[in-house]
Design a protein around this motif. Structure first.
Motif, PDB file in Angstrom:
ATOM      1  N   ASN B 211       0.824  -1.189   0.000  1.00 34.09           N
ATOM      2  CA  ASN B 211       0.000   0.000   0.000  1.00 34.09           C
ATOM      3  C   ASN B 211       0.871   1.256   0.000  1.00 34.09           C
ATOM      4  N   LEU B 212       1.906   1.187   0.823  1.00 31.35           N
ATOM      5  CA  LEU B 212       2.827   2.324   0.877  1.00 31.35           C
ATOM      6  C   LEU B 212       3.465   2.548  -0.484  1.00 31.35           C
ATOM      7  N   VAL B 214       2.363   1.756  -3.394  1.00 31.53           N
ATOM      8  CA  VAL B 214       1.445   2.226  -4.425  1.00 31.53           C
ATOM      9  C   VAL B 214       1.013   3.661  -4.178  1.00 31.53           C
ATOM     10  N   THR B 215       0.682   3.950  -2.921  1.00 28.35           N
ATOM     11  CA  THR B 215       0.179   5.295  -2.647  1.00 28.35           C
ATOM     12  C   THR B 215       1.314   6.300  -2.531  1.00 28.35           C
ATOM     13  N   GLY B 216       2.529   5.778  -2.372  1.00 28.79           N
ATOM     14  CA  GLY B 216       3.673   6.677  -2.247  1.00 28.79           C
ATOM     15  C   GLY B 216       4.035   7.305  -3.583  1.00 28.79           C
ATOM     16  N   GLU B 217       5.287   7.614  -3.704  1.00 27.73           N
ATOM     17  CA  GLU B 217       5.690   8.328  -4.913  1.00 27.73           C
ATOM     18  C   GLU B 217       5.789   7.422  -6.128  1.00 27.73           C
ATOM     19  N   GLY B 219       3.942   5.054  -7.640  1.00 28.54           N
ATOM     20  CA  GLY B 219       2.879   5.044  -8.652  1.00 28.54           C
ATOM     21  C   GLY B 219       2.838   3.728  -9.397  1.00 28.54           C
ATOM     22  N   GLN B 289      -6.560  -3.352   0.328  1.00 25.55           N
ATOM     23  CA  GLN B 289      -6.066  -2.334   1.246  1.00 25.55           C
ATOM     24  C   GLN B 289      -6.509  -0.927   0.878  1.00 25.55           C
ATOM     25  N   ASP B 290      -6.218  -0.553  -0.318  1.00 27.82           N
ATOM     26  CA  ASP B 290      -6.599   0.802  -0.721  1.00 27.82           C
ATOM     27  C   ASP B 290      -7.174   0.733  -2.128  1.00 27.82           C
ATOM     28  N   ALA B 293      -6.366   3.557  -4.785  1.00 26.90           N
ATOM     29  CA  ALA B 293      -5.039   3.611  -5.386  1.00 26.90           C
ATOM     30  C   ALA B 293      -4.823   2.440  -6.330  1.00 26.90           C
ATOM     31  N   TRP B 294      -5.458   1.297  -5.982  1.00 27.35           N
ATOM     32  CA  TRP B 294      -5.246   0.087  -6.750  1.00 27.35           C
ATOM     33  C   TRP B 294      -6.240  -0.069  -7.884  1.00 27.35           C
TER      34      TRP B 294
END
Lengths: 538, 540
Positions: B211-212, B214-217, B219, B289-290, B293-294
């Motif tokens: 999750n980190l 994907v949602t982080g920088e 992409g 999870q998110d 974002a996914w």
């Protein structure tokens, strides 16, 4: 009352279970037990007439204050699936027809000598399925009974049928299953679609409630049309209309006589009933849009079936194609829906009643015709029309009864076939003269092939086919079955109001609510269009 | 933390974990007992099946007790320092597997495979395989995922080849091993990539880190993310092998054909169930999870799974047409059913995506996803009875007429009418005719697909294909029934007189199929339980 409805459906099942305890060899007692069960079922279904109020259009038994109710028991509450039964003027005649034809078909089953117990059990299970279809008011329950019927039918054709029985049985099964899958998808559409229209946001399978939603303009027009097409194909396979009819000649020809009687007398009616009970009320907008096509398909089926019948040399196949032709009138009568006609929806209601009457009349006449074919087939073991002739001299009583029943099928005034056809054709004239002429033309063709058949089979100098020695007069049981059918054909022909009285209130209400449903949907569509236009202009 | 504290906490963890590890321990104990029996020759005194049955029944009893207190098992508990997870889902599947094991052992006793001599070996393998499956359903760590799959598979290879001296059997086992090893290798590669990239093999932790990422920088376009998606696919290949999904199904018909019907029945139900449990867990852990974002991955993976499911169902049904051997036919039917069940997973993924895309509200998306998984679980329960029933009847008939060819079933209805009626119920349930259980299983899955179609039209296409498949499938199931009921029994064919006890066994299975289709309270409570169990996975 709740008990009575359930008893009607499950009395045959209980009878079937009872038969399991009989000794394998005790064939006669088993036959009489099964016959007794069908008699009891018939009497029970007559019991529906007692509390039936012909002035009341709604589903009966009524709840408090005369609202549509029926009986309701939870089945799978998490999915809002209920065991919901009830009847009104539309289903009552068909319920009576079903138990009546089953009784006669059971009487016609005495010639079955192979694996009698299995036959009787499947026969009774089939009756349960058929009665369940006509009594169910929950879409899911309807579907379950609809499928329950397939299984016994497959084996009844497949085990006790004629030379090509296996092919005919699987063809019947595949066609109907394909149709029911389409129905299943439509069912999902309505179930999930209904959630936004019900109080509390619960989806529902209740056919009355779904019909009510449609009447108030719920279900958007596009969905109604899509669902209507799915449902229509599902039911059209059963009726059957062109081009979904090809299973019918095979199934009818290969099935043993009593099963042919049931197939023609009851099963085909389920298609018409499904359209009246489900396809039309749930998607009035879709039905209206498709109405012209339906009438055209119906009219084509009439002509096509009649020509096909004329070309047959197999006696039973001829009768089978005549069913395609006669059921075409049902479709025409149901669909002659014209908005803004003079005098409101009177003509349409007339067509609808004609269609319903035609279903009953065809139930009696076609069951009779199949029985008559069966009687002679049992004796000479062939059905080749060109090798018959002269039966009138050898079997005068049989020939007399057969002529009466075939005339009923032909639509001779004074017999049951006439009323339905004339009502349908009259209302069709108002809808579209061209199609009415086509439909009426069917009557002439029908007269053509039936008279020609009578000539080839019963008239003539002498019988030249095989087994002339076997052409013995009918036995008492056969005379009874044929006689009863002929009596009913005459009674309904002379006193059609016996049926019309039962149907009148319910069809009037149905027609009215469909009209409202269409207009509500139309208004809503117009609103949406107006909003869109406004947005575009802005 | 001092060393003694560390030891102490580890001890505490282990004792706490062992309390929830009862059924597995019992089965392991039973395996040991069976092996010792063989060692000391006690198997001549006590029939091995008694030991196996007793051990399994105790295991089942423990699980059933847990199941009765299902409400008590609230939050998921992590066992053995997070290797396993103990929640309602675990309990549900343990119950499923142990009950199934009881039925399979009963079947082997009735049909006499294995004989007394081979008993301890066979039951050791059988129980060992089930222990592996129980690990699969409670896996919370990639290591356990791999171990569980392997532990379930390796005994299966041996069981498929158990009919020693039969060429067909050995060939089947060899094919199974080769395919299995290949698939395991691919899966292991995926596992190592995943844990290497994310620095952990613990599922919840991995999901959090993912999750980190994907949602982080990073992409979606990032190479790491792509590798992760690729490695997820590799893991999926391993599971697809167990589920016999097209194109990883080649082993299935051969293995079933070569193995005895009892083993084939066991493999067709148990390993499917365990693999589906694992698949659902993985899918929810990684994709849940998110969802926002996914979104892209969720949608495309969901559609991919849907396509695989549709192809699998279609292929299975079409290939089954041509079969003349009953076990091969049922093997293809197994493949087709794996396809139907996989559709539920696809629907679930798409529905969760719909929740993120605001097609459904948060609550709606959850309840619909719950329904999809609940439908899958219900299907598995019905599948247990109907498929085992079909295989059991094949085994019983084989013992009498020494054949598993459909043509040799001709006219059996005259000799064992009741068994034929049981077969009829099982096969029509496999078609999905009401009022049998199979219909409701299909209905739930179709309903979920329909709902998922609101998110993406492709699910409606899958629904249409599933509907068509139902019609196709009728044809070959009916062919078996046609032979049994309609064809006459040839002169001089072997008689098939089935003793009442075997008839009763088949009767219990097929009556369960019937009850799961029309008993008013049962259908409702089973499907409600299934949804409830599915619900614990979906709590964010």
């Amino acid at each position: 009352m709740a008990l009575l409805l359930s008893a009607i459906i499950f009395a045959p099942t209980i009878g079937a279970i009872l038969l399991l305890f009989f000794d394998r060899k005790a064939i006669e007692p088993m036959r009489y037990t099964a016959l007794a069960v069908t008699v009891v079922t018939f009497l029970l279904s007559l019991g529906l007439l007692v509390p039936f109020d012909t002035a009341m259009p709604d589903i009966q038994p009524n709840g408090e204050g005369g609202i549509q109710a029926g009986i309701v028991v939870e089945w799978i509450p998490d999915w809002e699936i209920f065991y919901r039964l009830g009847y009104d003027g539309i289903s009552l005649p068909l319920i009576l027809l079903t138990s009546f034809i089953s009784l006669l078909a059971m009487l016609a089953s005495w010639n079955i000598t192979k694996q009698v117990r299995g036959y009787l059990i499947l026969f009774l299970l089939l009756e349960t399925g058929m009665l369940g279809v006509f009594l169910a008011l929950d879409f899911f329950l309807f579907y379950v009974f609809w499928e329950v019927m397939l299984l016994p039918m497959y084996f009844l054709i497949g085990i006790w049928g004629g030379p090509r029985k296996e092919y005919a049985a699987i063809k019947f099964f595949l066609y109907t299953l394909a149709g029911s899958i389409l129905m299943l998808i439509a069912m999902l559409m309505f179930y999930f679609g209904s959630a936004s229209y019900t109080p509390g946001g619960h989806p529902t399978f209740n056919l009355l409630q779904l019909g009510e939603i449609a009447r108030e303009g719920g279900f958007d027009p596009g969905m109604q049309l899509a669902a209507f097409i799915l449902l229509f194909i599902g039911f059209a396979i059963k009726i059957p209309t062109f081009p979904f009819h090809t299973w019918l000649p095979d199934a009818h020809v290969e099935a043993p006589t009593p099963i042919s009687m049931i197939l023609a007398g009851v099963l085909l009616k389920m298609g018409g009933y499904g359209i009246i009970r489900i396809a039309f009320p749930l998607c009035p907008h879709g039905a209206y849009v498709a109405a012209w096509a339906l009438v055209a398909i119906g009219a084509f089926s009439i002509i096509y079936g009649a020509f096909a019948a004329m070309a047959q040399t197999d006696f039973k196949r001829l009768v089978a194609y005549s069913s395609v032709s006669h059921m075409g009138y049902v479709l025409v009568g149901i669909a002659v829906w014209q908005i803004h006609e003079l005098g409101g929806t009177d003509y349409w209601q007339m067509g609808m009643m004609g269609a319903m009457f035609q279903m009953i009349a065809h139930g009696i006449s076609s069951a009779g015709m199949f029985f008559m074919v069966g009687v002679v087939y049992d004796r000479v073991h062939h059905r080749d029309l060109n090798r018959f002739g002269g039966l009138a001299g050898l079997m005068p009583l049989y020939s007399g009864l057969a002529a009466g029943i075939f005339f009923a099928g032909l639509g001779l005034p004074g017999l049951c076939g006439f009323i339905g056809e004339v009502f349908v054709v009259l209302s069709a004239w108002n809808y579209s003269p061209a199609l009415a002429i086509v439909a009426a033309g069917g009557v002439i063709l029908t007269a053509g092939y039936i008279l020609w058949t009578l000539q080839r089979v019963y008239l003539g100098a002498e019988y030249k086919g095989p087994h002339p020695e076997a052409l013995t007069p009918m036995v008492g049981r056969e005379i009874f079955v044929a006689g009863v059918l002929l009596v009913f054909a005459i009674v309904l022909g002379v006193f059609p109001f016996l049926m019309f009285d039962l149907m009148d209130a319910s069809t009037a209400q149905l027609v009215q609510s469909l009209e409202q449903g269409y207009q509500a949907a139309e208004a809503k569509a117009a609103d949406v269009a107006a909003v869109l236009k406004e947005r575009l202009l802005r | 933390m001092s060393f003694s504290e560390l030891i102490q906490s580890l001890l505490d963890d282990t004792t706490r974990s062992l309390a929830h590890f009862g059924p597995e321990l019992w089965l392991c104990g039973t395996i040991l007992a069976l092996l010792l029996m063989r060692l000391f020759g006690w198997d001549r005194l006590v029939p091995p099946y008694i030991v196996a049955t007793a051990g399994t029944l105790v295991g089942f009893g423990i699980t059933y007790f847990d199941f009765l207190n299902l409400e008590a098992a609230g939050e998921a508990e992590h066992l053995f320092t997070g290797l396993l997870v103990y929640d309602r889902f675990t309990i549900f599947f343990r119950l499923f597997l142990t009950l199934f094991l009881v039925f399979v052992i009963a079947l082997t006793v009735l049909t006499g495979i294995p004989d007394r001599e081979d008993g301890p070996d066979f039951y050791t393998l059988l129980l060992g395989s089930v222990v592996g499956m129980m690990l699969m359903v409670s896996a919370n760590h990639l290591l356990i995922l791999f171990l569980g799959v392997e532990m379930a598979s390796v005994p299966s290879y041996a069981m498929v080849g158990f009919l020693k001296g039969r060429r067909l059997s050995s060939e089947a086992a060899l094919k199974f091993v080769v395919y299995g090893a290949g698939a395991a290798g691919v899966m292991l590669y995926g596992v190592s990539l995943l844990s290497g990239l994310l620095g952990t093999a613990n599922l919840p932790e991995m999901a959090a880190r993912l999750n980190l990422v994907v949602t982080g920088e990073a992409g979606m376009a990032d190479a790491t993310v792509r590798t992760i998606v690729l490695s997820l696919m590799l893991v999926f290949v391993g599971l697809a092998f167990k589920l016999s999904l097209v194109p990883f199904h080649f082993w299935c018909p051969d293995a079933f054909h070569g193995a005895s019907a009892e083993v084939a029945g066991f493999l067709s139900v148990a390993s499917k169930a365990a693999a589906f449990a694992l698949l659902v867990r993985l899918a929810i852990a990684f994709l849940g999870q998110d969802p926002v974002a996914w979104a892209g991955v969720n949608l495309s993976l969901g559609i991919a799974v849907g396509v695989v499911a549709a192809v699998t169902a279609t292929f299975g049904n079409l290939a089954a047409y041509a079969q003349s051997n009953m076990k091969r036919l049922l093997a293809y039917s197994t493949i087709a059913h794996a396809g139907y069940m996989l559709m539920a997973v696809a629907a679930m993924m798409i529905i969760r995506h719909g929740g993120a895309m605001a097609v459904f509200s948060e609550a709606e998306a959850r309840s619909e996803a719950q329904r999809a998984i609940g439908g899958l679980l219900f299907y598995l329960w019905v599948y247990l009875f109907m498929n085992l029933g079909a295989f059991a009847i094949v085994a019983m008939i084989r013992n009498r007429i020494f054949s598993e060819e459909i043509d040799d079933y001709a006219g059996l209805v005259n000799q064992c009418p009741w068994l034929c009626v049981c077969m009829l119920l099982c096969l029509f349930s496999l078609v999905g005719m009401p009022p049998l259980g199979g219909f409701f299983g299909k209905w739930y899955i179709f309903a979920s697909l329909f709902q998922a179609g609101k998110v993406h039209w492709s699910m409606w296409a899958v629904l249409g294909i599933a509907g068509l498949n139902t019609v196709f499938s009728l044809f070959y199931y009916v062919r078996v029934l046609k032979a049994m009921f309609i064809a006459p029994r040839p002169e001089g064919a072997r008689r098939a007189d089935i003793p009442w006890i075997e008839g009763a066994y088949a009767g219990i299975l097929s009556l369960s199929v019937l009850a799961l289709g029309c008993a008013p309270l049962l259908v409702n409570s089973v499907s409600r339980k299934a949804r409830e169990v599915a619900g614990v996975l979906l709590i964010p």
